[in-house]
Scaffold this motif. Structure first.
Motif, short mmCIF file in Angstrom:
data_model
loop_
_atom_site.label_atom_id
_atom_site.label_comp_id
_atom_site.label_asym_id
_atom_site.label_seq_id
_atom_site.Cartn_x
_atom_site.Cartn_y
_atom_site.Cartn_z
N ASN A 193 0.81 -1.23 0.00
CA ASN A 193 0.00 0.00 0.00
C ASN A 193 0.84 1.27 0.00
O ASN A 193 0.57 2.23 0.73
N GLU A 194 1.87 1.28 -0.85
CA GLU A 194 2.66 2.47 -1.13
C GLU A 194 2.86 2.57 -2.64
O GLU A 194 2.89 1.54 -3.32
N PRO A 195 3.01 3.79 -3.18
CA PRO A 195 3.02 5.09 -2.51
C PRO A 195 1.61 5.60 -2.16
O PRO A 195 1.47 6.72 -1.68
N TYR A 196 0.60 4.78 -2.44
CA TYR A 196 -0.78 5.13 -2.11
C TYR A 196 -1.43 3.94 -1.41
O TYR A 196 -0.90 2.82 -1.46
N PRO A 198 -5.58 2.41 0.30
CA PRO A 198 -7.04 2.54 0.22
C PRO A 198 -7.56 3.88 0.72
O PRO A 198 -8.56 4.41 0.22
N GLU A 199 -6.86 4.44 1.72
CA GLU A 199 -7.32 5.72 2.27
C GLU A 199 -7.22 6.87 1.28
O GLU A 199 -7.82 7.92 1.45
N ASP A 200 -6.46 6.66 0.19
CA ASP A 200 -6.32 7.67 -0.86
C ASP A 200 -7.35 7.50 -1.97
O ASP A 200 -7.33 8.25 -2.96
N GLY A 201 -8.21 6.52 -1.84
CA GLY A 201 -9.26 6.32 -2.83
C GLY A 201 -8.83 5.60 -4.09
O GLY A 201 -9.56 5.63 -5.09
N VAL A 202 -7.67 4.92 -4.04
CA VAL A 202 -7.12 4.34 -5.27
C VAL A 202 -7.60 2.91 -5.54
O VAL A 202 -7.23 2.32 -6.54
N THR A 203 -8.42 2.36 -4.65
CA THR A 203 -8.85 0.97 -4.84
C THR A 203 -10.28 0.87 -5.38
O THR A 203 -10.94 -0.16 -5.23
N GLU A 221 1.67 -0.91 -8.58
CA GLU A 221 2.23 0.40 -8.92
C GLU A 221 3.74 0.23 -9.19
O GLU A 221 4.44 -0.40 -8.39
N VAL A 222 4.22 0.79 -10.29
CA VAL A 222 5.64 0.72 -10.64
C VAL A 222 6.19 2.14 -10.79
O VAL A 222 5.58 2.96 -11.49
N ARG A 223 7.30 2.43 -10.15
CA ARG A 223 7.91 3.76 -10.32
C ARG A 223 8.31 3.93 -11.77
O ARG A 223 9.02 3.09 -12.33
N ASN A 224 7.86 5.02 -12.39
CA ASN A 224 7.94 5.09 -13.85
C ASN A 224 9.33 5.28 -14.43
O ASN A 224 9.53 5.07 -15.63
N ASP A 225 10.33 5.64 -13.60
CA ASP A 225 11.69 5.71 -14.15
C ASP A 225 12.25 4.33 -14.44
O ASP A 225 13.21 4.19 -15.21
N LEU A 226 11.62 3.28 -13.88
CA LEU A 226 12.07 1.91 -14.14
C LEU A 226 11.55 1.37 -15.46
O LEU A 226 12.05 0.36 -15.96
N ILE A 227 10.54 2.04 -16.03
CA ILE A 227 9.89 1.50 -17.23
C ILE A 227 9.80 2.55 -18.34
O ILE A 227 8.84 2.60 -19.09
#
Length: 253
Positions: A193-196, A198-203, A221-227
């Motif tokens: 549950n990082e960087p967001y 359920p409390e952030d409304g992302v689910t 979630e994947v940090r976009n500099d890796l892809i």
């Protein structure tokens, strides 16, 4: 006149519809394409190319994973700034007036009619077609596993993020637990549950299509500099495919 013209086509797309694997990959923020009727929402091109308009690399990674997993891929064809399909219509984040540090002029002060038009053009087809796909699989005796795919910016509000891969869940943590156990190899900085969270409304998508049907589900979630390039996308897709392959047997235990 509606938000989308006939020439712009369907707001959602499906690939590998006849997949035999159990996973349905969902990419709500796959594209930065703007409907012609809405122009640029008052934003410069460099802003529209940034993470506030879409999840860079997420669709490319999803396609690679769909191939490896023999999974169906379901994704939104227009920018999250027009309508974020991982939010319900009543959420301010569905059509944000501000995203991170950027004001979105074309979303400022939308009246009920404008919000309804976007909801009807983008969110309702997304929700109804994904629901139909899920229910069809259940009717076939093949209840699917819902996996939503996202990427996130390495710097948010000026603060660097160390986490590289987020494994997110709502009330059902079965698949997330198993994937996090597999990610304990330390190859990536993978966190729950990082960087967001359920409390952030992302689910929203997980709840709407996974939890409501009693289906195993997870958000990645994947940090976009890796892809950012094809090589990185292939490496990360291979790793995530491996995590899912190790995690899927656990959901039936």
């Amino acid at each position: 006149m509606g938000i989308l013209s006939v020439e712009e086509g369907d707001p959602v797309a499906l690939e590998n519809v006849v997949a035999r694997g159990p996973v349905i990959l969902v990419c709500e923020h796959a594209s930065r394409l703007m409907p012609k009727a809405l122009g640029t929402l008052g934003l410069a091109e460099d802003v529209l190319a940034s993470h506030i308009a879409w999840d860079p690399g997420a669709l490319a990674v999803s396609r690679l994973m769909a191939e490896s997993l023999d999974a169906t891929l379901f994704y939104q064809r227009f920018s999250r700034l027009v309508y974020d399909c991982n939010r319900p219509p009543e959420s301010p984040a569905a059509m944000p007036e501000k995203s991170e540090v950027f004001d979105v002029p074309g979303n400022a002060g939308l009246d009920r009619a404008a919000r309804d038009a976007r909801t009807e053009a983008l969110y309702l087809p997304f929700r109804e077609k994904l629901s139909g796909l899920v229910k069809a699989r259940i009717a076939e005796g093949r209840p699917p596993v819902i996996v939503t795919m996202h990427s996130f910016t390495p710097v948010y509000f000026g603060a660097p993020r160390a986490v590289e891969i987020g494994i997110l869940h709502d009330a059902d943590a079965r698949l997330a637990d198993a994937m996090l156990a597999a990610a304990a190899d330390g190859r990536y900085d993978a966190r729950r549950n990082e960087p967001y969270g359920p409390e952030d409304g992302v689910t929203h998508t997980l709840k709407e299509h996974g939890l409501s049907n009693g289906l195993a589900n997870v958000m990645i979630e994947v940090r976009n500099d890796l892809i950012r390039d094809e090589a990185g996308q292939r490496v990360v897709a291979g790793y995530l495919t491996g995590l899912l392959a190790k995690g899927l047997p656990a959901i039936n235990q």
